[in-house]
Write a protein that holds these residues in place. Structure first.
Motif, short mmCIF file in Angstrom:
data_model
loop_
_atom_site.label_atom_id
_atom_site.label_comp_id
_atom_site.label_asym_id
_atom_site.label_seq_id
_atom_site.Cartn_x
_atom_site.Cartn_y
_atom_site.Cartn_z
N HIS A 106 -0.23 11.22 17.93
CA HIS A 106 -1.41 11.19 17.10
C HIS A 106 -1.44 9.14 16.43
O HIS A 106 -2.43 8.73 16.94
N PRO A 132 -8.27 10.50 10.19
CA PRO A 132 -8.95 11.67 10.18
C PRO A 132 -9.42 11.52 11.55
O PRO A 132 -9.89 10.17 12.71
N PRO A 133 -9.39 12.19 12.74
CA PRO A 133 -10.48 12.13 13.77
C PRO A 133 -11.05 12.20 14.20
O PRO A 133 -11.81 12.72 12.86
N PHE A 159 -13.64 18.55 7.76
CA PHE A 159 -13.38 19.24 9.89
C PHE A 159 -13.98 17.93 10.19
O PHE A 159 -15.20 18.58 9.66
N LEU A 161 -9.06 14.73 18.63
CA LEU A 161 -7.62 15.82 19.30
C LEU A 161 -8.31 16.90 19.77
O LEU A 161 -9.38 17.67 19.56
N THR A 210 -5.28 17.88 12.88
CA THR A 210 -6.57 17.70 12.71
C THR A 210 -6.81 18.05 11.37
O THR A 210 -6.26 17.02 11.07
N ALA A 256 -12.69 16.81 17.45
CA ALA A 256 -11.40 17.50 18.08
C ALA A 256 -13.19 18.71 18.99
O ALA A 256 -13.99 18.54 18.94
#
Length: 266
Positions: free
Chosen positions: A97, A133-134, A200, A110, A124, A137
């Motif tokens: 990552h 953070p991505p 998230f 991700l 994540t 997801a």
């Protein structure tokens, strides 16, 4: 297609874009296999990445280290890399990552399938903890809980030979094998389901209808929504686990189209 051989092998699939099209996020995609099998050449990794690249999404796949084969006992070293347990496969994904993030000005998504979805969700959480953070997801027929939920609905259960190999008790054995200890099994970075998921990023979940692992996927989708995440969830009628390993199936094409369309909005 290019293989970068840094700390962790990462295979890159460059997006096919029209001239002048802006670069979007890169999908860091993880194959499944119960944590103990699979690799970069299986269709769930290679065919998925090629199909998504053809739709304009840059994809990177990761050759993360695998856990020992469950219930085999002491295993002789072979020509490949040593077998390892949590957290080392996750550390491989976290390292990948970092590499993908450095090379992706459009951000990182991700994602993964089956056990790869669990690893992607855990990575994540690690990225959230690290302040990187991505942007989203993507999870295909994933499971996320240390102990697989037991449900009474027969429509959710796997069929054929997977009624045995994917029975909840067998899946629990694979989870314990990957974790290596009761303490590790309970950690949020081993199995994110049932833990704090606040912060998230937006998530796309695609479930197979007749799949014992769907019980965990359904519960995880509800947990994400309860934590305030933007969740898009699909259950593909009539499907079974691991359909991304069979590129000729209609559900393979349907899922590729959904992932590409969803990713284009990030």
């Amino acid at each position: 297609m290019v293989l970068s051989t840094g700390e962790v092998p990462v295979r890159w699939y460059e997006a096919e874009r029209t001239t002048g099209a802006a670069a979007g996020p890169t999908l860091l995609w993880l194959h499944g296999g119960g944590f103990f099998r699979g690799g970069l050449d299986q269709p769930e990794a290679h065919a998925v990445a090629r199909a998504l690249a053809a739709r304009g999404l840059t994809v990177a796949t990761v050759d993360y280290r695998l856990a020992p084969v469950p219930l085999v006992g002491r295993q002789r070293p072979g020509g490949g890399r040593p077998r390892v347990r949590f957290p080392l496969p996750l550390e491989d994904v976290v390292s990948a990552h970092r590499e993908v993030r450095r090379r992706s000005p459009g951000g990182v998504l991700l994602g993964g399938a089956s056990a790869g979805a669990c690893l992607a969700a855990a990575a994540t959480l690690r990225a959230l903890d690290d302040g990187t953070p991505p942007v989203g997801a993507v999870f295909a027929y994933g499971f996320f809980h240390a102990r697989h939920p037991r449900v009474r609905d027969p429509a959710v259960r796997s069929r054929g030979h997977r009624r045995v190999t994917h029975a909840p008790w067998a899946l629990d054995v694979a989870n314990r094998n990957y974790a290596g200890s009761r303490r590790a099994l309970a950690q949020r970075h081993a199995f994110p389901g049932g833990h704090d998921l606040h912060g998230f990023p937006p998530a796309l979940l695609v479930h197979a209808e007749h799949d014992t692992m769907r019980a965990s996927g359904d519960r995880f989708a509800a947990e994400l929504a309860g934590a305030g995440a933007d969740v898009e969830r699909h259950v593909l009628p009539g499907t079974r686990h691991a359909f991304l390993n069979r590129p000729g199936l209609a559900e393979f094409a349907t899922t590729i189209a959904r992932i590409a369309a969803w990713s284009a909005r990030r």
